[in-house]
Motif scaffolding. Sequence first.
Motif, mmCIF file in Angstrom:
data_model
loop_
_atom_site.group_PDB
_atom_site.id
_atom_site.type_symbol
_atom_site.label_atom_id
_atom_site.label_comp_id
_atom_site.label_asym_id
_atom_site.label_seq_id
_atom_site.Cartn_x
_atom_site.Cartn_y
_atom_site.Cartn_z
ATOM 1 N N ASP A 87 0.819 -1.242 0.010
ATOM 2 C CA ASP A 87 0.068 0.087 0.013
ATOM 3 C C ASP A 87 0.927 1.394 -0.158
ATOM 4 O OD1 ASP A 87 -2.539 -1.559 0.053
ATOM 5 O OD2 ASP A 87 -2.666 -1.110 2.198
ATOM 6 N N LEU A 88 2.094 1.140 0.799
ATOM 7 C CA LEU A 88 2.690 2.419 0.687
ATOM 8 C C LEU A 88 3.294 2.774 -0.545
ATOM 9 C CD1 LEU A 88 4.656 2.097 4.256
ATOM 10 C CD2 LEU A 88 3.378 4.018 3.332
ATOM 11 N N ILE A 89 3.974 1.512 -1.072
ATOM 12 C CA ILE A 89 4.600 1.571 -2.587
ATOM 13 C C ILE A 89 3.385 2.222 -3.343
ATOM 14 C CG2 ILE A 89 5.337 0.441 -4.554
ATOM 15 C CD1 ILE A 89 6.785 -1.493 -2.721
ATOM 16 N N GLU A 90 2.279 1.606 -3.649
ATOM 17 C CA GLU A 90 1.356 2.238 -4.507
ATOM 18 C C GLU A 90 0.927 3.510 -4.182
ATOM 19 O OE1 GLU A 90 -1.617 -1.263 -4.865
ATOM 20 O OE2 GLU A 90 -0.260 -2.035 -6.595
ATOM 21 N N SER A 91 0.565 3.888 -2.850
ATOM 22 C CA SER A 91 0.101 5.255 -2.559
ATOM 23 C C SER A 91 1.243 6.163 -2.989
ATOM 24 C CB SER A 91 -0.300 5.345 -1.303
ATOM 25 O OG SER A 91 0.785 5.254 -0.309
ATOM 26 N N TYR A 92 2.392 6.007 -2.912
ATOM 27 C CA TYR A 92 3.637 6.948 -3.140
ATOM 28 C C TYR A 92 4.015 6.842 -4.707
ATOM 29 C CZ TYR A 92 7.573 9.844 -2.261
ATOM 30 O OH TYR A 92 8.637 10.693 -2.093
ATOM 31 N N PHE A 93 4.281 5.665 -5.069
ATOM 32 C CA PHE A 93 4.813 5.553 -6.688
ATOM 33 C C PHE A 93 3.728 5.257 -7.538
ATOM 34 C CE2 PHE A 93 8.447 4.573 -3.632
ATOM 35 C CZ PHE A 93 9.190 5.159 -4.062
ATOM 36 N N GLY A 94 2.718 4.490 -7.194
ATOM 37 C CA GLY A 94 1.825 4.178 -8.247
ATOM 38 C C GLY A 94 1.736 2.685 -8.358
ATOM 39 N N SER A 95 1.133 2.158 -9.162
ATOM 40 C CA SER A 95 0.791 0.805 -9.229
ATOM 41 C C SER A 95 2.027 -0.313 -9.553
ATOM 42 C CB SER A 95 -0.464 0.321 -10.416
ATOM 43 O OG SER A 95 -1.622 0.962 -10.193
ATOM 44 N N ILE A 96 1.838 -1.319 -8.680
ATOM 45 C CA ILE A 96 3.127 -2.342 -8.828
ATOM 46 C C ILE A 96 2.538 -3.161 -9.809
ATOM 47 C CG2 ILE A 96 4.222 -4.256 -7.575
ATOM 48 C CD1 ILE A 96 3.387 -3.024 -5.097
ATOM 49 N N LYS A 97 3.454 -3.346 -10.934
ATOM 50 C CA LYS A 97 3.259 -4.280 -11.826
ATOM 51 C C LYS A 97 3.688 -5.647 -11.701
ATOM 52 C CE LYS A 97 3.654 -0.382 -15.024
ATOM 53 N NZ LYS A 97 3.519 0.747 -14.192
ATOM 54 N N THR A 98 2.884 -6.696 -11.755
ATOM 55 C CA THR A 98 3.012 -7.925 -11.769
ATOM 56 C C THR A 98 3.181 -8.741 -13.088
ATOM 57 O OG1 THR A 98 1.003 -8.641 -11.404
ATOM 58 C CG2 THR A 98 2.187 -8.027 -9.338
ATOM 59 N N LYS A 99 4.085 -9.711 -13.347
ATOM 60 C CA LYS A 99 3.957 -10.509 -14.327
ATOM 61 C C LYS A 99 2.839 -11.305 -14.649
ATOM 62 C CE LYS A 99 7.008 -13.884 -16.712
ATOM 63 N NZ LYS A 99 8.135 -14.602 -16.598
ATOM 64 N N ALA A 100 2.224 -11.926 -13.782
ATOM 65 C CA ALA A 100 1.044 -12.445 -14.159
ATOM 66 C C ALA A 100 -0.266 -11.798 -14.213
ATOM 67 C CB ALA A 100 0.806 -13.518 -13.146
ATOM 68 N N GLY A 101 -0.218 -10.677 -13.418
ATOM 69 C CA GLY A 101 -1.320 -9.557 -13.350
ATOM 70 C C GLY A 101 -1.425 -8.609 -14.612
ATOM 71 N N ASP A 102 -0.203 -8.277 -15.244
ATOM 72 C CA ASP A 102 -0.104 -7.566 -16.306
ATOM 73 C C ASP A 102 0.115 -8.188 -17.383
ATOM 74 O OD1 ASP A 102 -0.436 -5.288 -14.621
ATOM 75 O OD2 ASP A 102 1.861 -5.332 -14.152
ATOM 76 N N ALA A 103 0.322 -9.491 -17.870
ATOM 77 C CA ALA A 103 0.321 -10.256 -18.937
ATOM 78 C C ALA A 103 -0.843 -10.182 -19.835
ATOM 79 C CB ALA A 103 0.523 -11.569 -18.815
ATOM 80 N N GLY A 104 -1.936 -9.897 -19.375
ATOM 81 C CA GLY A 104 -3.143 -9.986 -20.411
ATOM 82 C C GLY A 104 -3.077 -8.528 -20.911
ATOM 83 N N ASN A 105 -2.685 -7.480 -20.361
ATOM 84 C CA ASN A 105 -2.689 -6.242 -20.805
ATOM 85 C C ASN A 105 -1.738 -5.788 -21.807
ATOM 86 O OD1 ASN A 105 -4.495 -5.761 -18.877
ATOM 87 N ND2 ASN A 105 -2.999 -4.721 -17.191
#
Length: 124
Positions: A87-105
């Motif tokens: 949550d700290l990362i995403e609120s400060y830097f933006g969305s965390i990209k994951t291999k599985a979660g972003d593969a479809g995009n």
Amino acid sequence: MVTVSDVKRDITPQDYLTLTLGDDANAERAIEKAVIWATGKIRSTGNAFDEENEVVKQIVVTRALYELWFFVGYPDRARAKEEDAADLIESYFGSIKTKAGDAGNDSGPAGGAVALPELPCYGR
């Protein structure tokens, strides 16, 4: 750079003793692992890992606590710390990209179709 003292300041003395089993080397190893995790997650957002940034330091401390809670066998408390760090990362830097979660995009639209081969008709 995050130190054992930073981790100690974030929890009670009793929790620190419990989580490290009384050995600062366990906290040091947790910090090392936390830095590796945080570096990857922060870089996945397109930002640089900067250990001098106060938010990054808090992310590392929080993830180090995840490592320590998991180390002593409290996976539920560990997962809560993992979520806090993410949550700290995403609120400060933006969305965390994951291999599985972003593969479809990144795959784009379908480029073709599969046709079934014509089978010979026997027995007619």
